[in-house]
Write a protein that holds these residues in place. Structure first.
Motif, mmCIF file in Angstrom:
data_model
loop_
_atom_site.group_PDB
_atom_site.id
_atom_site.type_symbol
_atom_site.label_atom_id
_atom_site.label_comp_id
_atom_site.label_asym_id
_atom_site.label_seq_id
_atom_site.Cartn_x
_atom_site.Cartn_y
_atom_site.Cartn_z
ATOM 1 N N ALA A 144 4.235 13.961 -16.559
ATOM 2 C CA ALA A 144 3.456 12.748 -16.287
ATOM 3 C C ALA A 144 3.283 11.912 -17.548
ATOM 4 N N LEU A 145 3.571 10.635 -17.431
ATOM 5 C CA LEU A 145 3.265 9.684 -18.482
ATOM 6 C C LEU A 145 2.003 8.963 -18.041
ATOM 7 N N VAL A 146 0.964 9.029 -18.876
ATOM 8 C CA VAL A 146 -0.336 8.466 -18.497
ATOM 9 C C VAL A 146 -0.764 7.427 -19.525
ATOM 10 N N GLU A 147 -1.114 6.257 -19.012
ATOM 11 C CA GLU A 147 -1.675 5.197 -19.845
ATOM 12 C C GLU A 147 -3.188 5.222 -19.680
ATOM 13 N N PHE A 148 -3.889 5.352 -20.783
ATOM 14 C CA PHE A 148 -5.342 5.257 -20.809
ATOM 15 C C PHE A 148 -5.645 3.841 -21.293
ATOM 16 N N TYR A 149 -6.328 3.053 -20.470
ATOM 17 C CA TYR A 149 -6.504 1.638 -20.782
ATOM 18 C C TYR A 149 -7.924 1.165 -20.492
ATOM 19 N N VAL B 293 8.939 13.002 -12.201
ATOM 20 C CA VAL B 293 8.080 12.310 -13.153
ATOM 21 C C VAL B 293 7.014 11.513 -12.419
ATOM 22 N N LEU B 294 5.792 11.594 -12.941
ATOM 23 C CA LEU B 294 4.682 10.799 -12.428
ATOM 24 C C LEU B 294 4.310 9.772 -13.491
ATOM 25 N N ILE B 295 4.114 8.540 -13.077
ATOM 26 C CA ILE B 295 3.641 7.488 -13.972
ATOM 27 C C ILE B 295 2.230 7.147 -13.498
ATOM 28 N N GLY B 296 1.254 7.349 -14.386
ATOM 29 C CA GLY B 296 -0.134 7.142 -13.999
ATOM 30 C C GLY B 296 -0.910 6.338 -15.022
ATOM 31 N N LYS B 297 -2.100 5.909 -14.610
ATOM 32 C CA LYS B 297 -2.971 5.166 -15.513
ATOM 33 C C LYS B 297 -4.425 5.501 -15.207
ATOM 34 N N VAL B 298 -5.238 5.470 -16.271
ATOM 35 C CA VAL B 298 -6.666 5.770 -16.164
ATOM 36 C C VAL B 298 -7.449 4.597 -16.749
ATOM 37 N N ALA C 277 0.830 -1.207 0.000
ATOM 38 C CA ALA C 277 0.000 0.000 0.000
ATOM 39 C C ALA C 277 0.861 1.252 0.000
ATOM 40 N N MET C 278 2.036 1.186 0.628
ATOM 41 C CA MET C 278 2.908 2.354 0.717
ATOM 42 C C MET C 278 3.717 2.546 -0.568
ATOM 43 N N ALA C 279 4.030 1.483 -1.276
ATOM 44 C CA ALA C 279 4.849 1.567 -2.478
ATOM 45 C C ALA C 279 3.959 1.694 -3.708
ATOM 46 N N VAL C 280 3.567 2.903 -4.020
ATOM 47 C CA VAL C 280 2.719 3.142 -5.185
ATOM 48 C C VAL C 280 3.623 3.627 -6.312
ATOM 49 N N ASP C 281 3.839 2.749 -7.277
ATOM 50 C CA ASP C 281 4.724 3.091 -8.377
ATOM 51 C C ASP C 281 3.970 3.686 -9.557
ATOM 52 N N VAL C 282 2.753 3.218 -9.801
ATOM 53 C CA VAL C 282 1.903 3.751 -10.853
ATOM 54 C C VAL C 282 0.653 4.312 -10.173
ATOM 55 N N ILE C 283 0.437 5.598 -10.341
ATOM 56 C CA ILE C 283 -0.688 6.286 -9.698
ATOM 57 C C ILE C 283 -1.973 6.007 -10.474
ATOM 58 N N VAL C 284 -2.991 5.552 -9.772
ATOM 59 C CA VAL C 284 -4.298 5.334 -10.384
ATOM 60 C C VAL C 284 -4.991 6.692 -10.462
ATOM 61 N N LEU C 285 -5.263 7.118 -11.684
ATOM 62 C CA LEU C 285 -5.877 8.430 -11.903
ATOM 63 C C LEU C 285 -7.365 8.265 -12.166
ATOM 64 N N THR C 286 -8.140 9.183 -11.602
ATOM 65 C CA THR C 286 -9.596 9.153 -11.714
ATOM 66 C C THR C 286 -10.093 10.532 -12.130
ATOM 67 N N GLU C 287 -11.396 10.646 -12.316
ATOM 68 C CA GLU C 287 -11.973 11.961 -12.603
ATOM 69 C C GLU C 287 -11.718 12.931 -11.457
ATOM 70 N N GLU C 288 -11.671 12.407 -10.238
ATOM 71 C CA GLU C 288 -11.500 13.251 -9.053
ATOM 72 C C GLU C 288 -10.066 13.738 -8.870
ATOM 73 N N ASN C 289 -9.068 12.905 -9.191
ATOM 74 C CA ASN C 289 -7.693 13.310 -8.878
ATOM 75 C C ASN C 289 -6.832 13.651 -10.097
ATOM 76 N N PHE C 290 -7.334 13.495 -11.307
ATOM 77 C CA PHE C 290 -6.512 13.693 -12.506
ATOM 78 C C PHE C 290 -5.850 15.073 -12.501
ATOM 79 N N HIS C 291 -6.627 16.125 -12.306
ATOM 80 C CA HIS C 291 -6.070 17.480 -12.376
ATOM 81 C C HIS C 291 -5.286 17.865 -11.135
ATOM 82 N N LYS C 292 -5.400 17.087 -10.078
ATOM 83 C CA LYS C 292 -4.570 17.316 -8.884
ATOM 84 C C LYS C 292 -3.187 16.705 -9.056
#
Length: 138
Positions: free
Chosen positions: A43-48, A75-80, A20-35
């Protein structure tokens, strides 16, 4: 409760806490995307889509990328998940999966990633675009 059960429970809880503490890829949502995206780091974002075969094939490589770049604070690595967050995906013109886009530091104007879907190619792209110098350890 026996000692072995206590240690097993303790070990399981420790592993859960560590993951839970080691978050390597951030899960992005409608609520947190712009934050998270368009702020003080690129940020590198994968839309999947969870059902997408190409996305499933990319997942371990993308996780490895996130793990390698976790130490790079710039750098942020995220996915939606586009099944759950359709409005975010449509806002950024996602029509196929996976779509990978780079958001420069301080910007919500993405650059579409068109290269190979390998961990090596992705890290090279992020290093070039984000000004980092990170290698993936295998």
């Amino acid at each position: 409760m026996e000692k072995s059960q206590i240690w097993l429970t303790f070990g399981t809880l420790s592993l859960l806490a560590a993951s839970a503490m080691a978050v390597d890829v951030i899960v992005l949502t409608e609520e947190n995307f712009h934050k998270e995206v368009g702020q003080d780091k690129g940020a590198l974002v994968e839309f999947y889509a969870p059902w997408c075969g190409h996305c499933k094939k990319l997942a371990p490589k993308y996780e490895k990328l996130g793990e390698s770049l976790n130490k790079a604070k710039s750098v942020l690595i995220g996915k939606v998940d586009c099944d759950e967050h359709k409005s975010v995906c449509s806002k950024y013109g996602v029509q196929g999966y996976p779509t990978i886009q780079w958001f420069p530091k301080g910007s919500l104007e993405p650059k579409k990633y068109e290269g190979p879907r390998t961990a090596e190619a992705l890290i090279e792209f992020v290093n070039r675009e984000g000004g980092t110098f990170v290698f993936i350890a295998f």
